[in-house]
Write an enzyme that holds these catalytic residues in place. Sequence first.
Site, PDB file in Angstrom:
ATOM      1  N   ARG A 151       1.302  -1.360  -0.119  1.00  0.00           N
ATOM      2  CA  ARG A 151      -0.006   0.014   0.005  1.00  0.00           C
ATOM      3  C   ARG A 151       0.574   1.005  -0.152  1.00  0.00           C
ATOM      4  O   ARG A 151       1.872   1.359   0.271  1.00  0.00           O
ATOM      5  CB  ARG A 151      -0.686   0.202   0.827  1.00  0.00           C
ATOM      6  CG  ARG A 151      -1.690  -0.733   1.531  1.00  0.00           C
ATOM      7  CD  ARG A 151      -2.263  -1.428   2.853  1.00  0.00           C
ATOM      8  NE  ARG A 151      -3.580  -2.933   2.810  1.00  0.00           N
ATOM      9  CZ  ARG A 151      -3.147  -3.849   3.406  1.00  0.00           C
ATOM     10  NH1 ARG A 151      -1.818  -3.793   4.657  1.00  0.00           N
ATOM     11  NH2 ARG A 151      -4.139  -4.324   4.508  1.00  0.00           N
ATOM     12  N   LYS A 175      -1.693  -3.212   8.181  1.00  0.00           N
ATOM     13  CA  LYS A 175      -2.396  -2.397   9.201  1.00  0.00           C
ATOM     14  C   LYS A 175      -2.575  -3.505  10.394  1.00  0.00           C
ATOM     15  O   LYS A 175      -2.252  -4.073   9.718  1.00  0.00           O
ATOM     16  CB  LYS A 175      -3.735  -2.902   8.176  1.00  0.00           C
ATOM     17  CG  LYS A 175      -4.260  -2.031   7.200  1.00  0.00           C
ATOM     18  CD  LYS A 175      -5.332  -2.061   6.430  1.00  0.00           C
ATOM     19  CE  LYS A 175      -5.346  -0.984   5.237  1.00  0.00           C
ATOM     20  NZ  LYS A 175      -6.926  -1.396   4.856  1.00  0.00           N
ATOM     21  N   HIS A 248      -3.219   2.191  -5.586  1.00  0.00           N
ATOM     22  CA  HIS A 248      -4.122   1.387  -5.682  1.00  0.00           C
ATOM     23  C   HIS A 248      -4.026  -0.107  -7.329  1.00  0.00           C
ATOM     24  O   HIS A 248      -3.978  -1.320  -6.087  1.00  0.00           O
ATOM     25  CB  HIS A 248      -4.818   1.274  -4.503  1.00  0.00           C
ATOM     26  CG  HIS A 248      -5.097  -0.240  -3.622  1.00  0.00           C
ATOM     27  ND1 HIS A 248      -4.637   0.530  -2.419  1.00  0.00           N
ATOM     28  CD2 HIS A 248      -6.379  -0.558  -3.448  1.00  0.00           C
ATOM     29  CE1 HIS A 248      -4.641  -0.597  -1.532  1.00  0.00           C
ATOM     30  NE2 HIS A 248      -6.067  -0.821  -2.400  1.00  0.00           N
ATOM     31  N   ARG A 251      -1.192  -2.313  -7.108  1.00  0.00           N
ATOM     32  CA  ARG A 251      -1.248  -3.256  -5.943  1.00  0.00           C
ATOM     33  C   ARG A 251      -2.204  -3.979  -6.757  1.00  0.00           C
ATOM     34  O   ARG A 251      -2.033  -5.807  -6.105  1.00  0.00           O
ATOM     35  CB  ARG A 251      -2.207  -2.358  -4.575  1.00  0.00           C
ATOM     36  CG  ARG A 251      -2.151  -4.072  -4.024  1.00  0.00           C
ATOM     37  CD  ARG A 251      -2.359  -3.130  -1.714  1.00  0.00           C
ATOM     38  NE  ARG A 251      -3.297  -3.795  -1.313  1.00  0.00           N
ATOM     39  CZ  ARG A 251      -2.055  -4.753  -0.492  1.00  0.00           C
ATOM     40  NH1 ARG A 251      -1.541  -4.412  -0.660  1.00  0.00           N
ATOM     41  NH2 ARG A 251      -2.845  -5.566  -0.101  1.00  0.00           N
ATOM     42  N   HIS A 274      -3.190  -9.700   3.965  1.00  0.00           N
ATOM     43  CA  HIS A 274      -4.529  -9.561   4.074  1.00  0.00           C
ATOM     44  C   HIS A 274      -5.072 -10.412   5.078  1.00  0.00           C
ATOM     45  O   HIS A 274      -3.912 -11.632   4.977  1.00  0.00           O
ATOM     46  CB  HIS A 274      -5.242  -9.956   2.509  1.00  0.00           C
ATOM     47  CG  HIS A 274      -5.565  -9.285   1.666  1.00  0.00           C
ATOM     48  ND1 HIS A 274      -5.879  -9.527   0.619  1.00  0.00           N
ATOM     49  CD2 HIS A 274      -5.371  -7.939   1.340  1.00  0.00           C
ATOM     50  CE1 HIS A 274      -6.060  -8.273  -0.818  1.00  0.00           C
ATOM     51  NE2 HIS A 274      -5.628  -7.804   0.240  1.00  0.00           N
ATOM     52  N   TYR A 283      -9.774 -11.021  -7.005  1.00  0.00           N
ATOM     53  CA  TYR A 283      -8.590 -10.514  -7.519  1.00  0.00           C
ATOM     54  C   TYR A 283      -8.927 -12.402  -8.575  1.00  0.00           C
ATOM     55  O   TYR A 283      -8.640 -12.126  -9.897  1.00  0.00           O
ATOM     56  CB  TYR A 283      -7.531 -10.915  -7.253  1.00  0.00           C
ATOM     57  CG  TYR A 283      -7.209  -9.510  -6.261  1.00  0.00           C
ATOM     58  CD1 TYR A 283      -6.492  -8.326  -6.821  1.00  0.00           C
ATOM     59  CD2 TYR A 283      -6.916  -9.398  -5.495  1.00  0.00           C
ATOM     60  CE1 TYR A 283      -6.609  -6.854  -6.609  1.00  0.00           C
ATOM     61  CE2 TYR A 283      -6.640  -8.540  -4.280  1.00  0.00           C
ATOM     62  CZ  TYR A 283      -6.522  -7.751  -5.469  1.00  0.00           C
ATOM     63  OH  TYR A 283      -5.872  -5.606  -4.474  1.00  0.00           O
TER      64      TYR A 283
END
Length: 302
Positions: A151, A175, A248, A251, A274, A283
């Site tokens: 990111r 994150k 993004h 990404r 993730h 995806y």
Amino acid sequence: MTAPEPPSGVLERFAEHLTGELGRSPHTVRGYQADLRSLLQDLDSRGHTLADLDVPLVRAWLSRAREAGASRSTVARRVAAVRALTRYLYREGVLATDPGPRLAAPSQQRALPVVLDEGQAATALEGRAPETPVELRRHAVVELLYATGIRVAELCALDLADLDRSRNTVRVLGKGDKERTVPVGLPALDALDAWTARGRPGLAGPVGRPDSAGALFLGARGGRLGVRQAREDVHAHLRAVSLDSAPHGLRHSAATHLLNGGADLRSVQEFLGHSSPRSTQIYTHVSVDRLRSAYQQAHPRA
């Protein structure tokens, strides 16, 4: 008898609660306040106050918003704002019960990500050789985003020490402060070498700023590169080769090209950072769409 506190005062205290106790961003707080002012106006126009808040009243307000053209994402944000408010009001004794848990947000229709095809990615990364410090930074930013799928905020937080040239990897803090190690391809490493040798010193100046001494990427004034400037770097680099994408989008492209090349979903999940495979499964939809297109073009009985 003490007069009830005006709604504006409640919202002000609620905003302080969001910022101080919950650590919500100023952007989130402003959005919640705008939504809740709309709710208060709706309640007032129908002769109700905050103390009357219940599920039917909120659902009626949300229904009117949908009829007025509000999107699913807007309604979902309003539900989140009301849930946070009713939890706060229940804690403060304004509400006898908290109706928030009984409010359901609309399911989100997730759009398929826009990705560059592999030819476009090659065009984006194999253009004119960068010369100035800013051009070197832009090239390294785009190369690293596409090579690693990180990111843009993760990229801006990278330090020089996070890059391991002996293993061709970069350490990323994602994150929830979850750390992961991501492989980096040789073209991206070459771009980073050019940036750190010929670009970064020019922006750091003779001394550099102590608050960004270890930052991998620097902005125009020698501080750590900010997210907004990193996004502009991507747009500027891609505009120069007549492409339009965002950080993004790179990404998304990296994830899709990995799956198209045979990588398994679990590996791509770890690559992207993730926490759940459900976030990565979008995806596979992109890959299936491309497979369907190829099937329709190539199979004699498609």
